[in-house]
Design a protein around this motif. Sequence first.
Motif, PDB file in Angstrom:
ATOM      1  N   THR A  95       0.853  -1.120   0.119  1.00  0.00           N
ATOM      2  CA  THR A  95       0.113  -0.003  -0.203  1.00  0.00           C
ATOM      3  C   THR A  95       0.819   1.359   0.125  1.00  0.00           C
ATOM      4  O   THR A  95       0.478   2.140  -0.870  1.00  0.00           O
ATOM      5  N   ALA A  96       1.924   1.396   0.868  1.00  0.00           N
ATOM      6  CA  ALA A  96       2.745   2.441   0.935  1.00  0.00           C
ATOM      7  C   ALA A  96       3.675   2.770  -0.245  1.00  0.00           C
ATOM      8  O   ALA A  96       3.625   3.575  -0.868  1.00  0.00           O
ATOM      9  N   LEU A  97       4.007   1.802  -1.142  1.00  0.00           N
ATOM     10  CA  LEU A  97       4.702   1.741  -2.356  1.00  0.00           C
ATOM     11  C   LEU A  97       3.784   2.346  -3.450  1.00  0.00           C
ATOM     12  O   LEU A  97       3.991   3.316  -4.065  1.00  0.00           O
ATOM     13  N   ASN A  98       2.383   1.869  -3.417  1.00  0.00           N
ATOM     14  CA  ASN A  98       1.528   2.807  -4.559  1.00  0.00           C
ATOM     15  C   ASN A  98       1.131   3.975  -3.816  1.00  0.00           C
ATOM     16  O   ASN A  98       1.269   5.080  -4.946  1.00  0.00           O
ATOM     17  N   LEU A  99       1.110   4.340  -2.685  1.00  0.00           N
ATOM     18  CA  LEU A  99       0.869   5.801  -2.302  1.00  0.00           C
ATOM     19  C   LEU A  99       2.172   6.551  -2.604  1.00  0.00           C
ATOM     20  O   LEU A  99       1.889   7.734  -3.176  1.00  0.00           O
ATOM     21  N   ILE A 100       3.282   6.257  -2.316  1.00  0.00           N
ATOM     22  CA  ILE A 100       4.488   6.650  -2.664  1.00  0.00           C
ATOM     23  C   ILE A 100       4.409   7.197  -4.347  1.00  0.00           C
ATOM     24  O   ILE A 100       5.032   8.277  -4.670  1.00  0.00           O
ATOM     25  N   ILE A 101       4.360   6.280  -5.090  1.00  0.00           N
ATOM     26  CA  ILE A 101       4.321   6.329  -6.342  1.00  0.00           C
ATOM     27  C   ILE A 101       3.183   7.328  -6.820  1.00  0.00           C
ATOM     28  O   ILE A 101       3.494   8.350  -7.806  1.00  0.00           O
ATOM     29  N   LEU A 102       2.119   7.413  -6.092  1.00  0.00           N
ATOM     30  CA  LEU A 102       1.019   8.491  -6.497  1.00  0.00           C
ATOM     31  C   LEU A 102       1.481   9.727  -6.370  1.00  0.00           C
ATOM     32  O   LEU A 102       1.127  10.827  -7.033  1.00  0.00           O
ATOM     33  N   VAL A 103       2.151   9.929  -5.056  1.00  0.00           N
ATOM     34  CA  VAL A 103       2.613  11.305  -4.625  1.00  0.00           C
ATOM     35  C   VAL A 103       3.712  11.659  -5.562  1.00  0.00           C
ATOM     36  O   VAL A 103       3.821  12.861  -5.916  1.00  0.00           O
ATOM     37  N   MET A 104       4.630  10.882  -5.876  1.00  0.00           N
ATOM     38  CA  MET A 104       5.647  11.256  -6.692  1.00  0.00           C
ATOM     39  C   MET A 104       5.051  11.565  -8.292  1.00  0.00           C
ATOM     40  O   MET A 104       5.572  12.756  -8.573  1.00  0.00           O
ATOM     41  N   ALA A 105       4.197  10.940  -8.685  1.00  0.00           N
ATOM     42  CA  ALA A 105       3.551  11.326  -9.969  1.00  0.00           C
ATOM     43  C   ALA A 105       2.939  12.469  -9.915  1.00  0.00           C
ATOM     44  O   ALA A 105       2.949  13.521 -10.740  1.00  0.00           O
ATOM     45  N   ILE A 106       2.007  12.761  -8.906  1.00  0.00           N
ATOM     46  CA  ILE A 106       1.318  13.944  -8.744  1.00  0.00           C
ATOM     47  C   ILE A 106       2.149  15.213  -8.435  1.00  0.00           C
ATOM     48  O   ILE A 106       1.948  16.214  -9.059  1.00  0.00           O
ATOM     49  N   SER A 107       3.150  15.040  -7.771  1.00  0.00           N
ATOM     50  CA  SER A 107       4.171  16.209  -7.575  1.00  0.00           C
ATOM     51  C   SER A 107       5.091  16.508  -8.689  1.00  0.00           C
ATOM     52  O   SER A 107       5.396  17.649  -9.160  1.00  0.00           O
ATOM     53  N   GLY A 108       5.356  15.372  -9.391  1.00  0.00           N
ATOM     54  CA  GLY A 108       6.131  15.771 -10.837  1.00  0.00           C
ATOM     55  C   GLY A 108       5.219  16.159 -12.048  1.00  0.00           C
ATOM     56  O   GLY A 108       5.501  17.097 -12.468  1.00  0.00           O
ATOM     57  N   ILE A 109       4.006  15.796 -11.779  1.00  0.00           N
ATOM     58  CA  ILE A 109       2.917  16.440 -12.872  1.00  0.00           C
ATOM     59  C   ILE A 109       2.864  17.905 -12.374  1.00  0.00           C
ATOM     60  O   ILE A 109       2.811  18.979 -13.208  1.00  0.00           O
ATOM     61  N   ARG A 110       2.878  18.257 -11.064  1.00  0.00           N
ATOM     62  CA  ARG A 110       2.636  19.751 -10.576  1.00  0.00           C
ATOM     63  C   ARG A 110       3.788  20.535 -10.947  1.00  0.00           C
ATOM     64  O   ARG A 110       3.617  21.471 -11.464  1.00  0.00           O
ATOM     65  N   MET A 111       4.999  19.951 -11.052  1.00  0.00           N
ATOM     66  CA  MET A 111       6.130  20.607 -11.305  1.00  0.00           C
ATOM     67  C   MET A 111       6.217  21.139 -12.794  1.00  0.00           C
ATOM     68  O   MET A 111       6.509  22.102 -13.177  1.00  0.00           O
ATOM     69  N   MET A 112       5.638  20.020 -13.714  1.00  0.00           N
ATOM     70  CA  MET A 112       5.643  20.151 -15.051  1.00  0.00           C
ATOM     71  C   MET A 112       4.649  21.299 -15.268  1.00  0.00           C
ATOM     72  O   MET A 112       5.043  22.134 -16.096  1.00  0.00           O
ATOM     73  N   VAL A 113       3.645  21.310 -14.797  1.00  0.00           N
ATOM     74  CA  VAL A 113       2.604  22.531 -14.804  1.00  0.00           C
ATOM     75  C   VAL A 113       3.103  23.786 -14.711  1.00  0.00           C
ATOM     76  O   VAL A 113       3.063  24.843 -15.267  1.00  0.00           O
ATOM     77  N   LEU A 114       4.091  23.861 -13.367  1.00  0.00           N
ATOM     78  CA  LEU A 114       4.280  25.048 -13.220  1.00  0.00           C
ATOM     79  C   LEU A 114       5.665  25.619 -14.124  1.00  0.00           C
ATOM     80  O   LEU A 114       5.568  26.918 -14.283  1.00  0.00           O
ATOM     81  N   ILE A 115       6.364  24.464 -14.480  1.00  0.00           N
ATOM     82  CA  ILE A 115       7.384  24.831 -15.478  1.00  0.00           C
ATOM     83  C   ILE A 115       6.808  25.391 -16.764  1.00  0.00           C
ATOM     84  O   ILE A 115       7.188  26.414 -17.304  1.00  0.00           O
ATOM     85  N   ASN A 116       5.893  24.676 -17.443  1.00  0.00           N
ATOM     86  CA  ASN A 116       4.972  24.994 -18.462  1.00  0.00           C
ATOM     87  C   ASN A 116       4.431  26.190 -18.287  1.00  0.00           C
ATOM     88  O   ASN A 116       4.272  27.035 -19.511  1.00  0.00           O
ATOM     89  N   ASN A 117       4.005  26.524 -17.246  1.00  0.00           N
ATOM     90  CA  ASN A 117       3.492  28.122 -16.969  1.00  0.00           C
ATOM     91  C   ASN A 117       4.382  29.247 -16.682  1.00  0.00           C
ATOM     92  O   ASN A 117       4.127  30.113 -16.204  1.00  0.00           O
ATOM     93  N   GLY A 118       5.725  28.896 -16.801  1.00  0.00           N
ATOM     94  CA  GLY A 118       6.550  30.003 -16.495  1.00  0.00           C
ATOM     95  C   GLY A 118       7.099  30.274 -15.139  1.00  0.00           C
ATOM     96  O   GLY A 118       7.583  31.159 -14.637  1.00  0.00           O
ATOM     97  N   LEU A 119       6.694  29.355 -14.315  1.00  0.00           N
ATOM     98  CA  LEU A 119       6.743  29.485 -12.901  1.00  0.00           C
ATOM     99  C   LEU A 119       7.754  28.533 -12.108  1.00  0.00           C
ATOM    100  O   LEU A 119       7.814  28.249 -11.046  1.00  0.00           O
ATOM    101  N   GLY A 120       8.608  28.047 -13.193  1.00  0.00           N
ATOM    102  CA  GLY A 120       9.786  26.908 -12.682  1.00  0.00           C
ATOM    103  C   GLY A 120      10.492  27.533 -11.708  1.00  0.00           C
ATOM    104  O   GLY A 120      11.215  26.692 -10.846  1.00  0.00           O
ATOM    105  N   GLY A 121      10.786  28.723 -11.721  1.00  0.00           N
ATOM    106  CA  GLY A 121      11.905  29.442 -10.640  1.00  0.00           C
ATOM    107  C   GLY A 121      11.215  29.888  -9.545  1.00  0.00           C
ATOM    108  O   GLY A 121      11.966  30.524  -8.533  1.00  0.00           O
TER     109      GLY A 121
END
Length: 173
Positions: A95-121
């Motif tokens: 269960t923890a492995l699946n939750l950690i994978i989901l957190v990693m993916a969601i945080s990674g997607i969030r970073m990509m959205v910020l970068i693509n919107n010019g908010l990477g820095g």
Amino acid sequence: MALKSSKTCYGRMAVLMHWFVAIAILVLIPLGFRMSATTDMVLKAGLLKAHAAIGLMVFAITIARIVWWWFADRKPEDLPGTPKLQSRVAHLTHTALNLIILVMAISGIRMMVLINNGLGGSDQMFGPMKAHGVAAFLLIMMLTFHVAAALYHQFILKDKLFARIGIGRMPAV
């Protein structure tokens, strides 16, 4: 091997999803560390594209795995003689492995959205980056524990645990 799991081993669908995610994560971890360590922006951009693409596939398959377990299949029973505490730890680890994978993916997607919107820095980037970094550390710890437990079962207890997930043959019952 049947598509769905039996009482003693995982089915073809579960095995394929497990090993795809396992191999992809073994690629993602060093890719992420290499990407973080490089100052070459061209290399960093290329690594980021590969990391994001593979990460999105892992995210999609993890969601598919969860849906698969909820609606289409049942996990095999615990190995005979498994102590209750060990069984609980194994289930919590999965269960923890699946939750950690989901957190990693969601945080990674969030970073990509910020970068693509010019908010990477921006300061907004700190939260997802911190979550991604902490989750990466936890993922490495949990994977180490998961693999060590599997190796213990296979080579110390000799209970043919690997056969349940597609490596080798189950003993005749």
